[in-house]
Design an enzyme around this catalytic site. Sequence first.
Site, PDB file in Angstrom:
ATOM      1  N   HIS A 121      69.908  72.184  73.781  1.00 42.00           N
ATOM      2  CA  HIS A 121      71.073  71.824  72.846  1.00 42.00           C
ATOM      3  C   HIS A 121      72.159  72.959  72.845  1.00 42.00           C
ATOM      4  CE1 HIS A 121      72.605  71.170  68.595  1.00 42.00           C
ATOM      5  NE2 HIS A 121      72.093  70.103  68.667  1.00 42.00           N
ATOM      6  N   ASP A 198      63.170  76.698  71.377  1.00 43.48           N
ATOM      7  CA  ASP A 198      63.699  76.136  70.522  1.00 43.48           C
ATOM      8  C   ASP A 198      62.805  74.944  69.966  1.00 43.48           C
ATOM      9  OD1 ASP A 198      65.050  73.846  69.276  1.00 43.48           O
ATOM     10  OD2 ASP A 198      66.767  73.939  70.685  1.00 43.48           O
ATOM     11  N   GLN A 201      62.641  69.891  68.045  1.00 44.56           N
ATOM     12  CA  GLN A 201      62.244  68.531  68.437  1.00 44.56           C
ATOM     13  C   GLN A 201      60.923  68.648  68.719  1.00 44.56           C
ATOM     14  OE1 GLN A 201      64.057  65.990  67.950  1.00 44.56           O
ATOM     15  NE2 GLN A 201      66.333  67.038  67.781  1.00 44.56           N
ATOM     16  N   LYS A 224      64.403  68.108  60.036  1.00 42.85           N
ATOM     17  CA  LYS A 224      64.145  67.268  60.891  1.00 42.85           C
ATOM     18  C   LYS A 224      62.608  66.965  60.795  1.00 42.85           C
ATOM     19  CE  LYS A 224      67.224  69.092  64.363  1.00 42.85           C
ATOM     20  NZ  LYS A 224      68.342  67.956  64.596  1.00 42.85           N
ATOM     21  N   CYS A 370      75.024  67.024  71.236  1.00 49.53           N
ATOM     22  CA  CYS A 370      75.252  68.378  71.519  1.00 49.53           C
ATOM     23  C   CYS A 370      74.650  68.918  72.814  1.00 49.53           C
ATOM     24  CB  CYS A 370      74.698  69.092  70.006  1.00 49.53           C
ATOM     25  SG  CYS A 370      75.610  68.740  68.783  1.00 49.53           S
TER      26      CYS A 370
END
Lengths: 414, 87
Positions: A121, A198, A201, A224, A370
């Site tokens: 991202h 990261d 997700q 999220k 993104c």
Amino acid sequence: MFDPYRVREDFPILRRIVNGYPLIYFDNAATSQKPRSVIEATKDFYEKSNANIHRAVHTLSQEATELYEEAHEEVARFINAEGYEEVVFVKNTTEAINLVAYSWGLRLESGNEVVTTLMEHHSNIVPWEALSKLKKFKVKYVDVNGDGTLNYEKLEQLITKRTRLVCVTHVSNVTGAINDIKAISKLAHENDALLLVDGAQSVPHMPVDVKKLGADFLAFSGHKMLGPTGIGVLYARRELLEEGEPFLFGGDMIKDVSYVQDEEKVRISWNKLPWKFEAGTPNVCGAIGLMEAVRYLKRLGMENVYMHERNLTLYALERLEEINEINTYGPGRETERGGIIPFTMTGIDSHDLALLLDQFGIMVRSGLHCAQPLHQRLGLKSSVRASFYIYNTREEVDRMVDVLKEVSEGLKRR
Amino acid sequence: MINEYVASIEEACGEEKDFIVTFKHAKKDEAIEKIIKHGQVIKALSGVMFDVSYEGKTLKVYRTGRVIFKNAKNRGEVEKTLEKILS
């Protein structure tokens, strides 16, 4: 395994009719919907316990402080951190990565390298590019394969003794490809580099254990994972936080600010962890909402969450194959992947397709998500992205496929 | 004129360089009727989307109150076209 129809009853928004159709929400990689328990927890806070934290001796402040600190503990247990001291609350994943860049990253210098990937991202690319201009280190990019998975051969070549930090996403926000973080961690640590993951997700969708993964830093967002917007998390190993300089300065992050008359100077010492990195009044209500979201997910079981999304993704991939004009991207069905499917339809642009689905109450994302470098690498101008969560069902996938078939037939007739 | 009808104009991401116009909810039907009246409907898809040609520009018009300006040069061009077509 849980029953998604039972889960849906906890989400008031899913009763909405949008453009004349029952809402189908397939934009979960952007943000998730919120269960009633999270909505109630935030409402309760403002109705019953609202006060600033760590500042006052009165009852309300003590209640708010306890709830805020309990939220740190709940999140720490969720990702198996050593303790709440390793959990810093921030605004979102982006701020968490920037915190690493502008506290730990300021020690980087010319000759050092930061290794990241083409599947990131923008929030895991831009901070490193910006900081590299200031500190004169190099940012290197690991290539991805045609199916969106990471090229581990290239990764091995790029991580060297010059590497100080490896920044990699756990799950791609475009293709759902899952990276082997354990293997990447081993490689990074063998070269004395640190690993930033990261987890935007992954943490909402699968069991994540920072110790098992070998992550030095883990960044993720509350919104999220059923929580409110404006609350996110940076996990970092205690010693990294202890030796790191704060990123934001102000109230609550200091232990002592004393004016030394003789020296005509102010002497400052930092607060203990994690408050040293949480300057000013934080998002107390957001933290309480996040705590409730974590509890909701724990009740379902993260392994169950992952299996539900995996089954739904496999089903959706199978159904989408029925439409010749649809091209899906990402790892094949035999490979582990998160609940994200990017696709295009021949003869129609992604924004047009997303707007058409919207007319039937189906919310999907369109554009570059993104992640422009990944789209370039995959040869895509843009894509439509359907991303699933705990409340999505096969019936909803069927409805989307029916609409896509209708669109496809309509395009042929035109 | 634009302010009366338009809620937002956003440049969409992607190589296509499209601009997405969202009409104010209360004015969307009126705005769409004006576009269809002043432009030339080239194609329609299931009554929910129309390809409209107007002064050499392609507009994709959606019943939900959105319009995609395909390959517009910039926001100014979009605003100028909207001023004319909504008048």
